[in-house]
Design a protein around this motif. Structure first.
Motif, mmCIF file in Angstrom:
data_model
loop_
_atom_site.group_PDB
_atom_site.id
_atom_site.type_symbol
_atom_site.label_atom_id
_atom_site.label_comp_id
_atom_site.label_asym_id
_atom_site.label_seq_id
_atom_site.Cartn_x
_atom_site.Cartn_y
_atom_site.Cartn_z
ATOM 1 N N UNK A 53 51.843 75.232 -111.082
ATOM 2 C CA UNK A 53 51.109 74.163 -110.404
ATOM 3 C C UNK A 53 52.025 72.969 -110.145
ATOM 4 N N UNK A 54 53.295 73.261 -109.867
ATOM 5 C CA UNK A 54 54.241 72.202 -109.543
ATOM 6 C C UNK A 54 54.898 71.548 -110.739
ATOM 7 N N UNK A 55 54.488 71.921 -111.966
ATOM 8 C CA UNK A 55 55.075 71.321 -113.174
ATOM 9 C C UNK A 55 56.151 72.236 -113.755
ATOM 10 N N UNK A 56 57.180 71.625 -114.281
ATOM 11 C CA UNK A 56 58.307 72.371 -114.832
ATOM 12 C C UNK A 56 57.978 72.883 -116.233
ATOM 13 N N UNK A 57 58.268 74.164 -116.526
ATOM 14 C CA UNK A 57 57.894 74.718 -117.830
ATOM 15 C C UNK A 57 58.725 74.130 -118.982
ATOM 16 N N UNK A 58 59.910 73.610 -118.686
ATOM 17 C CA UNK A 58 60.724 73.049 -119.769
ATOM 18 C C UNK A 58 60.241 71.654 -120.165
ATOM 19 N N UNK A 59 59.991 70.822 -119.149
ATOM 20 C CA UNK A 59 59.772 69.410 -119.444
ATOM 21 C C UNK A 59 58.316 68.980 -119.319
ATOM 22 N N UNK A 60 57.498 69.786 -118.661
ATOM 23 C CA UNK A 60 56.134 69.304 -118.405
ATOM 24 C C UNK A 60 55.084 70.267 -118.934
ATOM 25 N N UNK A 61 55.390 70.910 -120.068
ATOM 26 C CA UNK A 61 54.472 71.944 -120.551
ATOM 27 C C UNK A 61 53.097 71.362 -120.893
#
Lengths: 244, 376
Positions: free
Chosen positions: A64-72
């Motif tokens: 959904x546009x969020x980064x899995x590393x930084x925006x979990x």
């Protein structure tokens, strides 16, 4: 429109073992995306990375546009997840389970009651709404778990073998629910071992030994491999043998 | 904040639904307190004594008589020969043998001295020590009686009244009647909080791991501190209820004094419960199954309890044990319980204990939060 899920060379290693080997794919919003593969092919690992339960070793991915590393944590606001294991509380009633998870997802107390009634009515659970969830048949529990995973109207919902051990009629009902959710705009990311279910998906990927070996619509895949069912496609890829 | 409310609500619903656990958690402190305070007892009573009287005189009979009418001793009768008395010692039916040799009375009156022999079974060291002290006291008192009667003065020419005046008189402060239960109850009270607090908390969280709901919670936006506070709160509240029950039993069944401030006591109970539940949380964070968690909890509990000073004085332990003990939360809280309840100690008196327990609580909850991960 932005993609619901994107991955680029997403990899997870456990020691020497490469569970997910540089997989790259995208899932469009509102799509029903079938994620197929034999046991141990790396499906669950990939899914857990996308849900923020597992840190990838390398590669990139967004949900959904969020980064899995930084925006979990942001990802967790906008996804639903239903694991292989039944994950509602057996010692709470369906109504209490809905209330608890709804509360955890930040629904307003005033809305929770209406939401619970709507789900119970939709699933026709009226007669057992205040009995313990543990006493319900598996099929009913699974449908309830799916509704709970959708309670906060997520953008993407991840279903890990949602229909395992469920009878064909209930499976059919389950897929009706999946279609209804997709129709409302929810992206569905689903793993399954049932090849008839694979036929219901908009697009299907097939994983073998941590890699994606095929990715297309069921129709295109059948044509590509020259067989008349998804089962045929799966047999060819999973066994690593060609019938041609 | 809202999420914490939903967590607590859910925990209490599950807890009330688990009727067995719920009842046990309320009954356990009351039952255990009553059982332990009565059974785990160091008072030495019922010392079985047999007498081998080889003198058969009035004096010998009077000495035996002294043992017959003292509560702590249980007079099992005369034996004609030492050999027979030994057999009873071996069989365990006698704890002490008193041998009154021939010419006991004659030596006492003519030579102003006589010997008796005391044989004590020392299998249970504590009991043997106490039994021999008791017996010596009785013999001394007999000795004093005889001298008063026959000589009128002691050999030094001091009047017996004067001598009695020189006698050391013991005064036991804070527990004037040396009530064993007064000493035990405050300790047992906190031991139970540790047992129930850490065990139930650890198993509860590991159970969520086992059934998979932990993973489900990990994909929700719930924050670490919301999960931890939501889990800690119900157990701390239940612990305080248990503590209150235990305190009521102590006060009204065992009549233990409550000299100090109740507020202070509850403050410490609250801190200690946070510590217990924090320990449970940490154990659950490093265990994957209830079996593992149970084993680790048990290991810690046995160490803590045996070294805590509940059953034996910590001052008598070897140096290394005392060093280990500086990390034993139960030792500090038992000190607090005894001092505040029996002596009326204030927070100022208990500041070492307070700061130590506070530091331990912060460390345990900190470690548990650090170990508890939403992402694997």
């Amino acid at each position: 429109m932005r993609n619901a899920v994107t991955t680029n060379k997403l990899t997870k290693r456990f020691g020497d073992f490469v569970a997910t080997d540089a997989i790259t794919f995208t899932v469009a919003p509102g799509e029903i995306f079938g994620f197929l593969g034999a046991n141990g092919a790396g499906k669950t690992t990939a899914m857990r990375m996308l849900c923020g339960l597992l840190k990838p070793t390398s590669g990139t991915a967004t949900v959904a546009g969020f980064d899995v590393y930084t925006q979990s944590e942001q990802i967790k606001q906008v996804i639903g997840y239903m694991s292989q294991r039944f994950s509602l509380y057996d010692d709470l009633t369906p109504r209490e389970n809905i209330r608890f998870y709804g509360g955890i997802y930040g629904l307003k107390r005033a809305d929770l009651k209406a939401k619970a009634n709507a789900i119970i009515e939709e699933l026709e659970l009226g007669s057992v709404a205040d009995k313990l969830t543990g006493s319900l048949p598996l099929g009913w529990k699974q449908r309830l778990a799916f509704s709970v995973a959708l309670i906060h109207e997520p953008k993407v919902v991840f279903l890990d073998e949602p229909t395992g051990g469920v009878d064909p009629i209930t499976r059919r009902h389950f897929w009706d629910m999946i279609y209804a959710a997709a129709h409302r705009g929810t992206t569905i990311f689903v793993t399954t071992h049932y090849m008839d279910e694979a036929e219901y998906c908009d697009r299907v990927s097939i994983m073998v030994d941590g890699q994606i070996k095929a990715l297309d619509t069921p129709g295109a895949l059948k044509k590509q491999f020259g067989v008349d069912s998804m089962d045929g496609v799966f047999q060819i890829l999973a066994r690593g043998t060609s019938t041609k | 904040m809202n999420r914490i409310g939903f967590m607590i609500e859910k925990e209490f619903k599950q807890l009330f639904r688990n009727k067995v656990l719920w009842r046990m958690m309320l009954a356990a402190p009351v039952l255990q307190l009553i059982l332990l305070a009565n059974a785990a007892n160091f008072e030495v009573k019922n010392i079985n004594i047999v007498v081998v009287d080889q003198d058969h005189t009035t004096y010998a009979q009077r000495l035996t008589g002294k043992f017959r009418y003292i509560d702590n001793f249980n007079f099992r009768g005369y034996r004609p020969a030492t050999k027979l008395a030994y057999q009873e010692l071996l069989a365990g039916t006698a704890d002490v043998i008193l041998v009154i040799p021939p010419h006991f009375e004659r030596n006492l009156t003519t030579e102003n001295r006589a010997d008796v022999q005391l044989l004590v079974s020392a299998i249970d060291g504590t009991k043997a020590g106490i039994a021999s002290v008791y017996a010596q006291t009785i013999i001394r008192s007999f000795n004093a009686d005889i001298r008063t009667e026959t000589i009128g003065t002691t050999p030094d020419g001091v009047a017996p009244e004067r001598m009695a005046g020189l006698d050391v008189e013991n005064q036991y402060w804070y527990n004037p009647r040396l009530e064993y239960k007064t000493f035990m109850v405050p300790g047992i009270l906190f031991e139970l909080l540790l047992l129930i607090g850490s065990m139930i908390a650890a198993l509860n969280i590991v159970r969520e791991k086992e059934i998979g709901t932990q993973e489900q919670l990990n994909v929700t936006p719930i924050r670490k501190h919301e999960f931890i506070i939501g889990k800690l709160t119900p157990f701390v509240l239940i612990g305080l209820i248990q503590f209150t029950l235990g305190l009521l039993v102590g006060r009204f069944v065992f009549r233990i004094p409550i000299e100090g401030s109740l507020l202070l006591l509850y403050g410490f109970a609250f801190l200690f419960l946070l510590l217990c539940v924090g320990l449970g949380l940490l154990i659950s964070a490093v265990s994957n199954t209830q079996q593992q968690a149970m084993f680790v909890v048990f290991f810690c509990l046995v160490l803590f309890i045996l070294l805590s000073g509940l059953f034996s004085s910590t001052d008598d332990m070897p140096q290394w044990a005392q060093i280990i003990n500086t990390l034993n939360p139960l030792k500090y809280i038992i000190e607090v319980g005894r001092n505040v309840l029996l002596k009326g100690s204030t927070l100022r008196d208990m500041q070492t204990q307070f700061f130590t327990l506070l530091a331990m609580t912060i460390t345990l909850i900190g470690l548990a939060s650090w170990r508890y991960k939403k992402v694997g």
